[in-house]
Design a protein around this motif. Structure first.
Motif, PDB file in Angstrom:
ATOM      1  N   LYS A  96       1.144  -1.101   3.455  1.00  0.00           N
ATOM      2  CA  LYS A  96       1.841  -2.447   3.571  1.00  0.00           C
ATOM      3  C   LYS A  96       1.181  -3.605   4.117  1.00  0.00           C
ATOM      4  N   LEU A  97       0.854  -4.476   3.603  1.00  0.00           N
ATOM      5  CA  LEU A  97       0.134  -5.684   3.857  1.00  0.00           C
ATOM      6  C   LEU A  97       1.076  -7.002   4.030  1.00  0.00           C
ATOM      7  N   TRP A  98       0.765  -8.036   4.877  1.00  0.00           N
ATOM      8  CA  TRP A  98       1.561  -9.135   4.949  1.00  0.00           C
ATOM      9  C   TRP A  98       1.244 -10.195   4.040  1.00  0.00           C
ATOM     10  N   TRP A  99       1.985 -10.528   3.299  1.00  0.00           N
ATOM     11  CA  TRP A  99       1.701 -11.399   2.231  1.00  0.00           C
ATOM     12  C   TRP A  99       2.237 -12.897   2.773  1.00  0.00           C
ATOM     13  N   GLU A 100       1.316 -13.852   3.042  1.00  0.00           N
ATOM     14  CA  GLU A 100       1.687 -15.206   3.800  1.00  0.00           C
ATOM     15  C   GLU A 100       2.335 -16.091   2.819  1.00  0.00           C
ATOM     16  N   ALA A 101       2.025 -16.137   1.570  1.00  0.00           N
ATOM     17  CA  ALA A 101       2.803 -17.047   0.605  1.00  0.00           C
ATOM     18  C   ALA A 101       4.140 -16.492   0.282  1.00  0.00           C
ATOM     19  N   GLY A 102       4.478 -15.413   0.320  1.00  0.00           N
ATOM     20  CA  GLY A 102       5.866 -14.729   0.245  1.00  0.00           C
ATOM     21  C   GLY A 102       6.584 -14.467   1.519  1.00  0.00           C
ATOM     22  N   LYS A 103       6.090 -14.682   2.437  1.00  0.00           N
ATOM     23  CA  LYS A 103       6.343 -14.300   4.197  1.00  0.00           C
ATOM     24  C   LYS A 103       7.273 -13.058   3.922  1.00  0.00           C
ATOM     25  N   ARG A 104       6.541 -12.195   3.605  1.00  0.00           N
ATOM     26  CA  ARG A 104       7.078 -10.674   3.609  1.00  0.00           C
ATOM     27  C   ARG A 104       6.029  -9.684   3.627  1.00  0.00           C
ATOM     28  N   TYR A 105       6.178  -8.481   3.740  1.00  0.00           N
ATOM     29  CA  TYR A 105       5.490  -7.347   3.522  1.00  0.00           C
ATOM     30  C   TYR A 105       5.347  -6.839   1.910  1.00  0.00           C
ATOM     31  N   VAL A 106       4.200  -6.428   1.500  1.00  0.00           N
ATOM     32  CA  VAL A 106       4.145  -6.075   0.116  1.00  0.00           C
ATOM     33  C   VAL A 106       3.373  -4.599   0.456  1.00  0.00           C
ATOM     34  N   LYS A 107       4.132  -3.404  -0.016  1.00  0.00           N
ATOM     35  CA  LYS A 107       3.657  -2.414  -0.177  1.00  0.00           C
ATOM     36  C   LYS A 107       2.704  -1.943  -1.526  1.00  0.00           C
ATOM     37  N   LEU A 108       1.658  -1.646  -1.407  1.00  0.00           N
ATOM     38  CA  LEU A 108       0.616  -1.694  -2.463  1.00  0.00           C
ATOM     39  C   LEU A 108      -0.105  -0.337  -2.318  1.00  0.00           C
ATOM     40  N   ARG A 109      -0.712   0.175  -3.346  1.00  0.00           N
ATOM     41  CA  ARG A 109      -1.191   1.329  -3.368  1.00  0.00           C
ATOM     42  C   ARG A 109      -2.785   1.058  -3.923  1.00  0.00           C
ATOM     43  N   LEU A 110      -3.743   0.841  -3.046  1.00  0.00           N
ATOM     44  CA  LEU A 110      -5.024   0.332  -2.955  1.00  0.00           C
ATOM     45  C   LEU A 110      -6.087   1.267  -2.815  1.00  0.00           C
ATOM     46  N   SER A 111      -7.382   1.015  -3.291  1.00  0.00           N
ATOM     47  CA  SER A 111      -8.503   1.518  -3.046  1.00  0.00           C
ATOM     48  C   SER A 111      -8.925   1.044  -1.488  1.00  0.00           C
ATOM     49  N   THR A 112      -9.876   1.917  -0.776  1.00  0.00           N
ATOM     50  CA  THR A 112     -10.402   1.406   0.356  1.00  0.00           C
ATOM     51  C   THR A 112     -11.167   0.334   0.287  1.00  0.00           C
ATOM     52  N   LYS A 113     -12.168   0.314  -0.867  1.00  0.00           N
ATOM     53  CA  LYS A 113     -12.850  -0.825  -1.248  1.00  0.00           C
ATOM     54  C   LYS A 113     -12.099  -2.252  -1.117  1.00  0.00           C
ATOM     55  N   ALA A 114     -10.829  -1.978  -1.903  1.00  0.00           N
ATOM     56  CA  ALA A 114     -10.047  -3.222  -1.899  1.00  0.00           C
ATOM     57  C   ALA A 114      -9.234  -3.813  -0.805  1.00  0.00           C
ATOM     58  N   LEU A 115      -9.196  -2.960   0.072  1.00  0.00           N
ATOM     59  CA  LEU A 115      -8.684  -3.281   1.387  1.00  0.00           C
ATOM     60  C   LEU A 115      -9.767  -4.098   2.116  1.00  0.00           C
ATOM     61  N   LYS A 116     -10.976  -3.802   1.938  1.00  0.00           N
ATOM     62  CA  LYS A 116     -11.980  -4.338   2.720  1.00  0.00           C
ATOM     63  C   LYS A 116     -12.293  -5.833   2.066  1.00  0.00           C
ATOM     64  N   THR A 117     -12.173  -5.720   0.847  1.00  0.00           N
ATOM     65  CA  THR A 117     -12.232  -6.988  -0.090  1.00  0.00           C
ATOM     66  C   THR A 117     -11.041  -8.045   0.351  1.00  0.00           C
ATOM     67  N   ILE A 118     -10.017  -7.500   0.479  1.00  0.00           N
ATOM     68  CA  ILE A 118      -8.771  -8.211   0.912  1.00  0.00           C
ATOM     69  C   ILE A 118      -8.912  -8.815   2.343  1.00  0.00           C
ATOM     70  N   GLU A 119      -9.368  -7.853   3.019  1.00  0.00           N
ATOM     71  CA  GLU A 119      -9.779  -8.604   4.415  1.00  0.00           C
ATOM     72  C   GLU A 119     -10.783  -9.551   4.561  1.00  0.00           C
ATOM     73  N   LYS A 120     -11.699  -9.465   3.410  1.00  0.00           N
ATOM     74  CA  LYS A 120     -12.749 -10.760   3.558  1.00  0.00           C
ATOM     75  C   LYS A 120     -12.308 -12.102   2.666  1.00  0.00           C
ATOM     76  N   HIS A 121     -11.591 -11.806   1.760  1.00  0.00           N
ATOM     77  CA  HIS A 121     -11.150 -12.965   0.814  1.00  0.00           C
ATOM     78  C   HIS A 121      -9.784 -13.240   0.805  1.00  0.00           C
ATOM     79  N   GLY A 122      -8.745 -12.476   1.622  1.00  0.00           N
ATOM     80  CA  GLY A 122      -7.231 -12.716   1.443  1.00  0.00           C
ATOM     81  C   GLY A 122      -6.762 -11.951   0.414  1.00  0.00           C
ATOM     82  N   LEU A 123      -5.383 -12.064   0.684  1.00  0.00           N
ATOM     83  CA  LEU A 123      -4.450 -11.331  -0.581  1.00  0.00           C
ATOM     84  C   LEU A 123      -4.440 -11.935  -1.354  1.00  0.00           C
ATOM     85  N   ASP A 124      -3.937 -13.139  -1.283  1.00  0.00           N
ATOM     86  CA  ASP A 124      -3.618 -14.037  -2.572  1.00  0.00           C
ATOM     87  C   ASP A 124      -4.973 -14.313  -3.379  1.00  0.00           C
TER      88      ASP A 124
END
Length: 137
Positions: A96-124
């Motif tokens: 479950k990741l916080w989506w800032e533009a939608g102001k809510r949590y989004v439940k996703l099924r991601l790879s661990t590499k994608a989680l690291k990429t989201i931490e670096k560049h942002g979910l949007d």
């Protein structure tokens, strides 16, 4: 010597009768007909096409939607160098990741590499680059 090999011989007056086939039977053995059902096996112009569904069903597959990582086929090599096929699956996690533009949590099924990429560049940014719509998730 040849007579010793063949122990069975036909009588001199006996001859094999040819197999009798009717002419109608021979003509019905076409490519597009079936003798059992009497139905055409080939496609005809009057056949209606199957309706295509407009909704896409969600299929839980082992694919990361953000980075498009998939299962890899590899060889498992034993000590005797015997190779057997195996599958290397992607490390997918429900998160479950916080989506800032939608102001809510989004439940996703991601790879661990994608989680690291989201931490670096942002979910949007990662979702936009991958073409994933977060509104419906």
């Amino acid at each position: 010597m040849a007579s010793m090999l063949c122990s069975y011989s036909m009588p001199a007056g006996a001859a094999r009768a040819p197999l009798a086939r009717s002419n109608a039977y021979a003509t019905s053995l076409g490519f597009a007909t079936s003798q059992l059902a009497g139905l055409s096996l080939g496609l005809t112009a009057t056949a209606a096409p199957l309706p295509l569904s407009t909704k896409h069903t969600i299929v839980a597959r082992r694919i990361c939607p953000f980075l498009d990582k998939r299962t890899n086929r590899a060889n498992k090599v034993s000590f005797s160098n015997h190779k057997t096929k195996k599958q290397q699956f992607v490390n997918l996690q429900y998160k479950k990741l916080w989506w800032e533009a939608g102001k809510r949590y989004v439940k996703l099924r991601l790879s661990t590499k994608a989680l690291k990429t989201i931490e670096k560049h942002g979910l949007d940014a990662v979702a936009k680059k991958a073409g994933v719509d977060l509104n419906k998730k």
